[in-house]
Design a protein around this motif. Structure first.
Motif, PDB file in Angstrom:
ATOM      1  N   LYS A  10       0.833  -1.211   0.000  1.00  0.00           N
ATOM      2  CA  LYS A  10       0.000   0.000   0.000  1.00  0.00           C
ATOM      3  C   LYS A  10       0.865   1.257   0.000  1.00  0.00           C
ATOM      4  N   LYS A  11       1.943   1.238   0.801  1.00  0.00           N
ATOM      5  CA  LYS A  11       2.828   2.407   0.861  1.00  0.00           C
ATOM      6  C   LYS A  11       3.506   2.651  -0.487  1.00  0.00           C
ATOM      7  N   LEU A  12       3.917   1.563  -1.147  1.00  0.00           N
ATOM      8  CA  LEU A  12       4.536   1.698  -2.467  1.00  0.00           C
ATOM      9  C   LEU A  12       3.543   2.297  -3.461  1.00  0.00           C
ATOM     10  N   SER A  13       2.313   1.754  -3.462  1.00  0.00           N
ATOM     11  CA  SER A  13       1.284   2.254  -4.387  1.00  0.00           C
ATOM     12  C   SER A  13       0.968   3.717  -4.115  1.00  0.00           C
ATOM     13  N   ALA A  14       0.865   4.061  -2.824  1.00  0.00           N
ATOM     14  CA  ALA A  14       0.549   5.450  -2.457  1.00  0.00           C
ATOM     15  C   ALA A  14       1.665   6.398  -2.881  1.00  0.00           C
ATOM     16  N   GLU A  15       2.920   5.956  -2.711  1.00  0.00           N
ATOM     17  CA  GLU A  15       4.049   6.821  -3.083  1.00  0.00           C
ATOM     18  C   GLU A  15       4.123   6.995  -4.595  1.00  0.00           C
ATOM     19  N   ILE A  16       3.852   5.920  -5.339  1.00  0.00           N
ATOM     20  CA  ILE A  16       3.841   6.022  -6.804  1.00  0.00           C
ATOM     21  C   ILE A  16       2.754   6.990  -7.252  1.00  0.00           C
ATOM     22  N   GLN A  17       1.561   6.884  -6.633  1.00  0.00           N
ATOM     23  CA  GLN A  17       0.463   7.779  -6.993  1.00  0.00           C
ATOM     24  C   GLN A  17       0.825   9.228  -6.669  1.00  0.00           C
ATOM     25  N   ARG A  18       1.442   9.427  -5.508  1.00  0.00           N
ATOM     26  CA  ARG A  18       1.837  10.793  -5.115  1.00  0.00           C
ATOM     27  C   ARG A  18       2.842  11.367  -6.108  1.00  0.00           C
ATOM     28  N   LEU A  19       3.829  10.558  -6.477  1.00  0.00           N
ATOM     29  CA  LEU A  19       4.856  11.043  -7.398  1.00  0.00           C
ATOM     30  C   LEU A  19       4.295  11.223  -8.812  1.00  0.00           C
ATOM     31  N   ARG A  20       3.286  10.423  -9.172  1.00  0.00           N
ATOM     32  CA  ARG A  20       2.647  10.626 -10.483  1.00  0.00           C
ATOM     33  C   ARG A  20       1.952  11.987 -10.532  1.00  0.00           C
ATOM     34  N   GLU A  21       1.326  12.349  -9.424  1.00  0.00           N
ATOM     35  CA  GLU A  21       0.686  13.666  -9.361  1.00  0.00           C
ATOM     36  C   GLU A  21       1.732  14.777  -9.468  1.00  0.00           C
ATOM     37  N   VAL A  22       2.875  14.566  -8.785  1.00  0.00           N
ATOM     38  CA  VAL A  22       3.974  15.537  -8.898  1.00  0.00           C
ATOM     39  C   VAL A  22       4.456  15.603 -10.344  1.00  0.00           C
ATOM     40  N   LYS A  23       4.561  14.414 -10.974  1.00  0.00           N
ATOM     41  CA  LYS A  23       5.018  14.347 -12.361  1.00  0.00           C
ATOM     42  C   LYS A  23       4.072  15.111 -13.285  1.00  0.00           C
ATOM     43  N   ILE A  24       2.770  14.901 -13.096  1.00  0.00           N
ATOM     44  CA  ILE A  24       1.784  15.580 -13.949  1.00  0.00           C
ATOM     45  C   ILE A  24       1.855  17.090 -13.752  1.00  0.00           C
ATOM     46  N   GLN A  25       2.006  17.530 -12.504  1.00  0.00           N
ATOM     47  CA  GLN A  25       2.116  18.963 -12.229  1.00  0.00           C
ATOM     48  C   GLN A  25       3.345  19.554 -12.926  1.00  0.00           C
ATOM     49  N   ARG A  26       4.458  18.828 -12.828  1.00  0.00           N
ATOM     50  CA  ARG A  26       5.690  19.328 -13.453  1.00  0.00           C
ATOM     51  C   ARG A  26       5.593  19.280 -14.980  1.00  0.00           C
ATOM     52  N   MET A  27       4.892  18.247 -15.501  1.00  0.00           N
ATOM     53  CA  MET A  27       4.675  18.182 -16.950  1.00  0.00           C
ATOM     54  C   MET A  27       3.909  19.407 -17.433  1.00  0.00           C
ATOM     55  N   GLN A  28       2.851  19.745 -16.695  1.00  0.00           N
ATOM     56  CA  GLN A  28       2.048  20.912 -17.070  1.00  0.00           C
ATOM     57  C   GLN A  28       2.892  22.182 -17.023  1.00  0.00           C
ATOM     58  N   LYS A  29       3.727  22.267 -16.008  1.00  0.00           N
ATOM     59  CA  LYS A  29       4.591  23.447 -15.884  1.00  0.00           C
ATOM     60  C   LYS A  29       5.583  23.503 -17.039  1.00  0.00           C
ATOM     61  N   LEU A  30       6.146  22.322 -17.389  1.00  0.00           N
ATOM     62  CA  LEU A  30       7.118  22.281 -18.488  1.00  0.00           C
ATOM     63  C   LEU A  30       6.442  22.593 -19.821  1.00  0.00           C
ATOM     64  N   ARG A  31       5.182  22.152 -19.988  1.00  0.00           N
ATOM     65  CA  ARG A  31       4.442  22.462 -21.221  1.00  0.00           C
ATOM     66  C   ARG A  31       4.279  23.970 -21.377  1.00  0.00           C
ATOM     67  N   VAL A  32       3.902  24.627 -20.279  1.00  0.00           N
ATOM     68  CA  VAL A  32       3.726  26.083 -20.322  1.00  0.00           C
ATOM     69  C   VAL A  32       5.037  26.761 -20.682  1.00  0.00           C
TER      70      VAL A  32
END
Length: 463
Positions: A225-247
């Motif tokens: 569960k901790k692994l899955s939660a950390e992956i999900q958290r980092l995916r959200e960070v990744k998406i946020q950074r992707m959006q920032k990089l797109r801009v």
């Protein structure tokens, strides 16, 4: 086997010996002169001593018999108990055809007890091995060995088979969990690489065992569960950074286009601009979304933003020249498009935002180009009409020249031009009519008058 005849002979010998000894004793008493009362007393004492000796021997023999009987009973009980523990059917008692002594019976049952004990010990070792494996796997999967115990009261093959089946289920469960752990660890490693994060520290914080590639890994639900939660958290960070990089990438492209940035400079950020439309799975390069890299792109955008102001001013003035040229070619008045706003003085004053001016002039250029396209047919006819008018003026001067036939060798060329001029002049009425018709149609369609160099078209055309 009990031998009655031998025992009878022994008792006969004892009686004979005792009788001889008593006879000898009586003879001695006679010689000594022992009184009858004393003799009776001594005989009684001898009898009592004999009885006591027999009694002790009987007690000892009875005790031995009881010990043998008890030992045999305990052995039989132990055998049956072991059979019960091993899950074997109890042995049905059958009346023995040949009667044997207790000693022989005891001698026969002792090896049987030892045999059953050895069998139980071998079975117990199998249980210990299986239960040990169960406890180990259970501890790895659930974090405890609760419910996995061996009380020793049931060592049957049925129970052993059940434990082995449970062990197989847990080992399959362990294998599936290990695959889940490995997949998640690999996924976490990949996303940490993209984000430029410390994978080892991240995995260590979830569970220290995951940081050891060779050692055992914690396979509990909590770790998964901790692994899955950390992956999900980092995916959200990744998406946020992707959006920032797109801009940032879009801003880079806009600034490059705005300032005609050389391709050599643009290629330095190809890995940024090429990812503008990329999906999450397509961004997998290490450090592509690290904060250091994003900061580096931000610094480049900031640098270009600083250059933009002066560059935009240059572009406004450059586009003003473009606007003037289009207006000149299409005989439009520049002031109609507020060219004063785009003058060097207006741009330099800073009253208007350069970017706003740039947007406005781009809009005006687009409007002028669109109008120029709609005026093309009319302008072509105007040009032909003006050419015909020029030829008409030339022809009038030519006709007034009295020496027009004495030009020598070039006279024939002049005559040829005069002939062409007369043909063109004869077409002027038709040209004017076509031009007027075209102009009126244009004005009707657009709802505005047609101007040529700021003057309504019909006036110069019809004059």
């Amino acid at each position: 086997m009990y031998n009655h005849s031998n025992n009878s002979n022994q008792f006969s010998r004892i009686e004979t010996t005792c009788s001889l000894l008593l006879t000898e004793l009586k003879k001695i008493w006679s010689e000594v002169g022992e009184a009858d009362t004393e003799r009776d007393k001594l005989v009684y004492e001898i009898e009592q001593e004999c009885v006591e000796v027999y009694r002790r021997k009987v007690i000892a023999a009875n005790k031995r018999r009881s010990e043998l009987q008890q030992s045999i009973a305990l052995a039989e009980s132990e055998i049956e108990n072991i059979r019960s523990v091993l899950g074997e059917e109890p042995v049905k008692s059958e009346e023995e055809k040949v009667r044997v002594s207790l000693r022989e019976e005891h001698g026969a049952i002792v090896p049987r007890v030892e045999e059953m004990r050895n069998k139980k010990e071998e079975r117990r070792k199998l249980f210990v091995e299986v239960v040990g494996k169960l406890q180990k796997v259970s501890s790895e999967i659930f974090g405890s060995t609760e419910g996995v115990i061996m009380d020793g009261t049931d060592l049957s093959m049925k129970k052993l088979d059940a434990l082995e089946k449970r062990l197989l289920e847990l080992e399959n469960n362990k294998s599936n969990r290990l695959k889940q752990i490995v997949d998640r660890v690999d996924g976490l490693k990949s996303i940490c690489g993209v984000l430029g994060m410390d994978f080892k520290q991240t995995i260590h914080d979830i569970h220290p065992s995951l940081d050891d590639s060779q050692g055992l890994k914690d396979l509990t639900d909590d770790t998964i569960k901790k692994l899955s939660a950390e992956i999900q958290r980092l995916r959200e960070v990744k998406i946020q950074r992707m959006q920032k990089l797109r801009v940032l990438a879009s801003t880079l492209v806009e600034l490059w286009n705005l300032m005609d940035t050389p391709m050599e400079e643009q290629r330095m950020f190809d890995n940024v601009t090429s990812k503008i439309a990329a999906s999450e799975s397509e961004i997998s390069e290490p450090n592509m979304l690290s904060m250091d890299f994003i900061n580096h792109v931000e610094e480049e955008v900031s640098r270009l933003e600083k250059l933009k102001s002066s560059k935009v001013k240059e572009l406004v003035l450059k586009k003003r020249l473009e606007l003037e040229e289009i207006c000149w070619k299409t005989h439009l008045v520049l002031e109609a498009y507020t060219a004063a706003k785009y003058s060097t003085e207006a741009v330099a004053s800073g009253v208007e935002d350069p970017m706003h001016l740039l947007e406005e002039i781009d809009f005006d250029i687009a409007m002028v180009k669109e109008e120029a396209s709609s005026r093309k047919d009319i302008l072509d006819k105007v040009e032909k009409w003006l050419t015909a008018c020029d030829e008409e003026s030339w022809l009038e001067e030519y006709n007034r020249d009295e020496n027009r036939y004495s030009y020598g060798r070039g006279a024939h060329l002049t005559l040829k031009r005069a002939e062409k001029a007369r043909v063109m002049v004869n077409k002027i009425p038709a040209m004017v009519e076509a031009l007027s018709s075209k102009t009126m149609a244009w004005e009707k369609e657009r709802g505005i008058p047609f101007f040529y160099d700021g003057v309504s078209a019909p006036d110069p055309i019809k004059d």
